[in-house]
Design a protein around this motif. Structure first.
Motif, short mmCIF file in Angstrom:
data_model
loop_
_atom_site.label_atom_id
_atom_site.label_comp_id
_atom_site.label_asym_id
_atom_site.label_seq_id
_atom_site.Cartn_x
_atom_site.Cartn_y
_atom_site.Cartn_z
N PHE A 11 -16.70 -38.27 5.68
CA PHE A 11 -16.75 -36.82 5.88
C PHE A 11 -18.18 -36.34 6.04
N PHE A 12 -19.09 -36.83 5.19
CA PHE A 12 -20.47 -36.37 5.27
C PHE A 12 -21.20 -36.94 6.48
N HIS A 13 -20.85 -38.15 6.89
CA HIS A 13 -21.47 -38.71 8.08
C HIS A 13 -21.14 -37.87 9.33
N GLU A 14 -19.99 -37.23 9.30
CA GLU A 14 -19.60 -36.40 10.44
C GLU A 14 -20.49 -35.17 10.59
N HIS A 15 -21.21 -34.81 9.52
CA HIS A 15 -22.01 -33.58 9.52
C HIS A 15 -23.51 -33.86 9.51
N GLY A 16 -23.90 -35.10 9.77
CA GLY A 16 -25.32 -35.43 9.77
C GLY A 16 -26.05 -34.78 10.93
N ASN A 17 -27.35 -34.61 10.78
CA ASN A 17 -28.18 -33.98 11.81
C ASN A 17 -29.52 -34.70 11.84
N THR A 18 -29.74 -35.49 12.89
CA THR A 18 -30.95 -36.30 12.99
C THR A 18 -32.21 -35.44 13.00
N GLU A 19 -32.16 -34.29 13.65
CA GLU A 19 -33.34 -33.43 13.71
C GLU A 19 -33.75 -32.94 12.33
N VAL A 20 -32.78 -32.77 11.46
CA VAL A 20 -33.08 -32.32 10.10
C VAL A 20 -33.44 -33.51 9.20
N SER A 21 -32.84 -34.65 9.46
CA SER A 21 -33.04 -35.81 8.58
C SER A 21 -34.48 -36.31 8.59
N LEU A 22 -35.14 -36.24 9.72
CA LEU A 22 -36.50 -36.77 9.81
C LEU A 22 -37.49 -36.01 8.93
N PRO A 23 -37.53 -34.66 8.98
CA PRO A 23 -38.44 -33.95 8.06
C PRO A 23 -38.03 -34.10 6.59
N MET A 24 -36.73 -34.24 6.32
CA MET A 24 -36.30 -34.46 4.93
C MET A 24 -36.83 -35.80 4.43
N LYS A 26 -39.46 -37.38 5.56
CA LYS A 26 -40.91 -37.27 5.43
C LYS A 26 -41.29 -36.56 4.15
N TYR A 27 -40.55 -35.50 3.79
CA TYR A 27 -40.83 -34.76 2.56
C TYR A 27 -40.72 -35.66 1.33
N MET A 28 -39.82 -36.62 1.39
CA MET A 28 -39.63 -37.56 0.29
C MET A 28 -40.46 -38.84 0.47
N LYS A 29 -41.56 -38.72 1.22
CA LYS A 29 -42.52 -39.81 1.39
C LYS A 29 -41.87 -41.07 1.96
N ASP A 30 -40.81 -40.91 2.76
CA ASP A 30 -40.12 -42.02 3.41
C ASP A 30 -39.50 -43.01 2.42
N HIS A 31 -39.24 -42.53 1.20
CA HIS A 31 -38.60 -43.40 0.21
C HIS A 31 -37.11 -43.59 0.48
N PHE A 32 -36.49 -42.62 1.14
CA PHE A 32 -35.04 -42.64 1.30
C PHE A 32 -34.63 -42.21 2.70
N GLU A 33 -33.47 -42.69 3.12
CA GLU A 33 -32.86 -42.22 4.35
C GLU A 33 -32.10 -40.93 4.05
N PHE A 34 -31.90 -40.10 5.07
CA PHE A 34 -31.17 -38.85 4.92
C PHE A 34 -30.20 -38.69 6.09
N LEU A 35 -29.06 -38.07 5.79
CA LEU A 35 -28.14 -37.68 6.86
C LEU A 35 -28.67 -36.47 7.61
N GLY A 36 -29.45 -35.65 6.92
CA GLY A 36 -29.95 -34.42 7.52
C GLY A 36 -29.07 -33.23 7.18
N ILE A 37 -28.60 -33.18 5.92
CA ILE A 37 -27.77 -32.06 5.46
C ILE A 37 -28.53 -31.36 4.34
N ARG A 38 -28.99 -30.15 4.61
CA ARG A 38 -29.76 -29.42 3.60
C ARG A 38 -28.88 -29.05 2.41
N SER A 39 -29.52 -28.77 1.31
CA SER A 39 -28.82 -28.58 0.04
C SER A 39 -27.72 -27.52 0.08
#
Length: 236
Positions: A11-24, A26-39
């Protein structure tokens, strides 16, 4: 992976956003991958999923949280913590083992601080007999995230803060060179300064703390000009 977990992940993979995931990321110092779903959106999606699928059973929720924790995208760790918070009134003494595992796995401030103040803090209030054993164990562990948890778990206790225990944790860690320990010390002292600023000033005056810890501890205390313990007076 349980069907419930698999459905939530899909369900969450269906709502991922690559444009949002990249800055997320970067904000976490590239420690983790993100789907790109803001809080805010993530919380709405989780509520939507729970309305359709319900909450996991009490007997399953710990295993489902661990399955979510194993996912590479950080949103799933956040979802696991949201689920845990919904069950925290049912926490048992054995829950401390789960929380310890989450603290030392995929560790970073964004999850550890939530676990410390919202989950460990709640568990230790419900089962105070756990406090002596686990605070001693975690302080002596040399794991900065377990140590940070001991310093921060009383953040929301306010007048119920065990000041002796807080000071004990701080003194055990005060010589650490780790940024996240120094910051936690200052944060915990600053939070208690809202209750008793005099006690915090006296503690800071009486002990040698890292400049970062000292600065953070005294942020909310307004000193008369020339009496600022080496910090800048708070500007109004």
């Amino acid at each position: 992976m349980r069907d419930y977990t698999q459905q939530l992940v899909s369900f969450f993979h269906e709502h991922g956003n690559t444009e949002v995931s990249l800055p997320m990321k970067k904000y976490m110092k590239d420690h983790f991958e993100f789907l790109g779903i803001r809080s805010p959106e993530r919380k709405k999606l989780l509520q939507e999923f729970l309305r359709v699928h319900g909450k996991p059973t009490f007997h399953e929720y710990e295993k489902i949280c661990l399955e979510l924790w194993a996912q590479p995208e950080r949103e799933f760790q956040y979802n696991a913590l949201e689920l845990l918070r919904k069950y925290r009134r049912k926490f048992e003494p054995s829950t401390v083992s789960l929380l310890e595992t989450l603290i030392i796995t995929k560790s970073w401030w964004d999850t550890v601080d939530h676990i410390a103040s919202d989950l460990v803090g709640f568990l230790f209030q419900k089962h105070p007999d756990l406090i002596p054993m686990y605070t001693e164990k975690w302080l002596g562990s040399q794991n900065i995230w377990l140590q940070r948890t001991v310093i921060l778990f009383q953040l929301k206790y306010k007048e119920k803060t065990d000041l002796r225990l807080l000071y004990q944790a701080i003194l055990a860690c005060k010589d650490s060179k780790e940024f996240f320990i120094q910051k936690a010390i200052g944060w915990a002292l600053r939070e208690y300064s809202k209750i008793n600023s005099k006690a915090i000033v006296e503690f800071v005056e009486s002990h040698t703390l890292a400049p970062l810890s000292k600065r953070e501890a005294l942020k909310r205390i307004d000193f008369p000009q020339g009496d600022d313990l080496g910090t800048e007076p708070i500007k109004k």
